[in-house]
Design a protein around this motif. Structure first.
Motif, PDB file in Angstrom:
ATOM      1  N   ASP A 289      48.145  23.991  42.810  1.00 11.46           N
ATOM      2  CA  ASP A 289      47.799  23.832  44.225  1.00 11.46           C
ATOM      3  C   ASP A 289      48.618  24.752  45.123  1.00 11.46           C
ATOM      4  O   ASP A 289      48.095  25.302  46.110  1.00 11.46           O
TER       5      ASP A 289
ATOM      6  N   CYS B  75      41.264  29.416  39.516  1.00  9.93           N
ATOM      7  CA  CYS B  75      40.462  28.203  39.412  1.00  9.93           C
ATOM      8  C   CYS B  75      41.246  27.033  39.996  1.00  9.93           C
ATOM      9  O   CYS B  75      42.259  26.607  39.443  1.00  9.93           O
ATOM     10  N   ASN B  76      40.775  26.553  41.148  1.00  9.79           N
ATOM     11  CA  ASN B  76      41.416  25.424  41.800  1.00  9.79           C
ATOM     12  C   ASN B  76      40.457  24.887  42.861  1.00  9.79           C
ATOM     13  O   ASN B  76      39.793  25.654  43.561  1.00  9.79           O
ATOM     14  N   LYS B  77      40.413  23.585  43.004  1.00  8.10           N
ATOM     15  CA  LYS B  77      39.504  22.972  43.967  1.00  8.10           C
ATOM     16  C   LYS B  77      39.768  23.418  45.404  1.00  8.10           C
ATOM     17  O   LYS B  77      38.860  23.394  46.243  1.00  8.10           O
TER      18      LYS B  77
ATOM     19  N   VAL C  41      37.491  26.187  46.805  1.00  8.07           N
ATOM     20  CA  VAL C  41      36.058  25.943  46.947  1.00  8.07           C
ATOM     21  C   VAL C  41      35.579  26.079  48.391  1.00  8.07           C
ATOM     22  O   VAL C  41      34.640  26.841  48.685  1.00  8.07           O
TER      23      VAL C  41
ATOM     24  N   GLN D  40      35.113  28.032  39.930  1.00 11.31           N
ATOM     25  CA  GLN D  40      35.970  26.912  40.309  1.00 11.31           C
ATOM     26  C   GLN D  40      35.572  25.651  39.534  1.00 11.31           C
ATOM     27  O   GLN D  40      34.517  25.609  38.900  1.00 11.31           O
ATOM     28  N   PRO D  41      36.402  24.592  39.583  1.00  9.62           N
ATOM     29  CA  PRO D  41      36.069  23.361  38.854  1.00  9.62           C
ATOM     30  C   PRO D  41      34.676  22.857  39.226  1.00  9.62           C
ATOM     31  O   PRO D  41      34.383  22.660  40.405  1.00  9.62           O
TER      32      PRO D  41
ATOM     33  N   ASP E  29      33.930  20.107  41.826  1.00 10.18           N
ATOM     34  CA  ASP E  29      34.135  20.458  43.233  1.00 10.18           C
ATOM     35  C   ASP E  29      33.159  21.536  43.694  1.00 10.18           C
ATOM     36  O   ASP E  29      32.690  21.519  44.834  1.00 10.18           O
TER      37      ASP E  29
ATOM     38  N   CYS F 202      27.548  25.392  37.045  1.00  9.34           N
ATOM     39  CA  CYS F 202      28.439  24.394  37.669  1.00  9.34           C
ATOM     40  C   CYS F 202      27.878  22.982  37.626  1.00  9.34           C
ATOM     41  O   CYS F 202      28.019  22.215  38.585  1.00  9.34           O
TER      42      CYS F 202
END
Length: 213
Positions: A3, A37-39, A42, A68-69, A72, A103
């Motif tokens: 994060d 890659c991290n929410k 987004v 990304q995840p 999300d 996704c």
């Protein structure tokens, strides 16, 4: 990407985009700071995809959004597919549909895709329509059966003299689009039913006896 790094990346690519004076500079700002890659990436990427002035940059933001995840990215992609900012940008819509396949496409998404498919048959929307047909085929989406059958036959007016009949230009555009993706329609129906149909009458007759489950 944790994060803390994601927050830094967001701040830096937003700063880079704001300062950019060319498409190349905008691309570098996205690629260098948003490739992770991290929410937390987004929403900022979604904002770029929705509002940037350059279509190339918007498409690149969609590509990064798809990395990304999925939990999300999926709802953000669905939001963008219905956003006022994307409706007049078929290239962005095509990128979003392709991203959706990566996704976590869900059957409940088909309502949105089905509406997008037939809104317009301009040449610029063919890539988006092909991406939608790819989802129908890969996912064996039973909810797509009606749309597929409706687009199986060569398009032509039922009443060429009727007052409600669309103009000649509409049918020309629709025919050209149909010619581009008619094979994909047949392939999607085969994926769903295991059958090859030469026309809609044949397809409806078979499905009347063999409803998809």
């Amino acid at each position: 990407m944790n994060d803390r790094d994601a927050k830094t990346a967001v701040a830096e690519f937003q700063k880079g985009l704001k300062a950019a004076r060319s498409m190349a500079q905008k691309n570098r700002a996205l690629d260098v700071r948003a490739e992770g890659c991290n929410k937390l990436l987004v929403k900022p990427l979604g904002q770029v995809a929705d509002t940037d002035k350059l279509i190339v940059i918007r498409k690149r933001a969609v590509e990064l959004l798809a990395q990304q995840p999925p939990v999300d990215a999926h709802p953000e992609i669905m939001r963008l597919l219905q956003s006022k900012g994307t409706q007049s940008q078929p290239a962005v819509l095509a990128a979003l549909v392709s991203a959706l396949l990566r996704c976590g496409y869900q059957p409940t998404d088909w309502t949105v895709l089905g509406k997008l498919f037939g809104q317009d048959y301009a040449a610029e929307r063919v890539a988006m329509q092909e991406a939608i047909l790819e989802i129908a085929s890969q996912q064996k989406e039973k909810l797509a059966t009606g749309l597929l059958i409706d687009n199986l036959d060569e398009p032509a007016p039922l009443d060429s003299e009727g007052a409600a009949n669309p103009p000649k230009e509409y049918w020309e555009a629709r025919w050209k689009a149909w010619k581009a993706w008619r094979g994909r329609v047949k392939d999607a129906l085969f994926a769903i039913t295991g059958q090859r149909f030469s026309n809609s009458t044949e397809a409806r007759a078979w499905l009347g006896k063999n409803p998809v489950k």
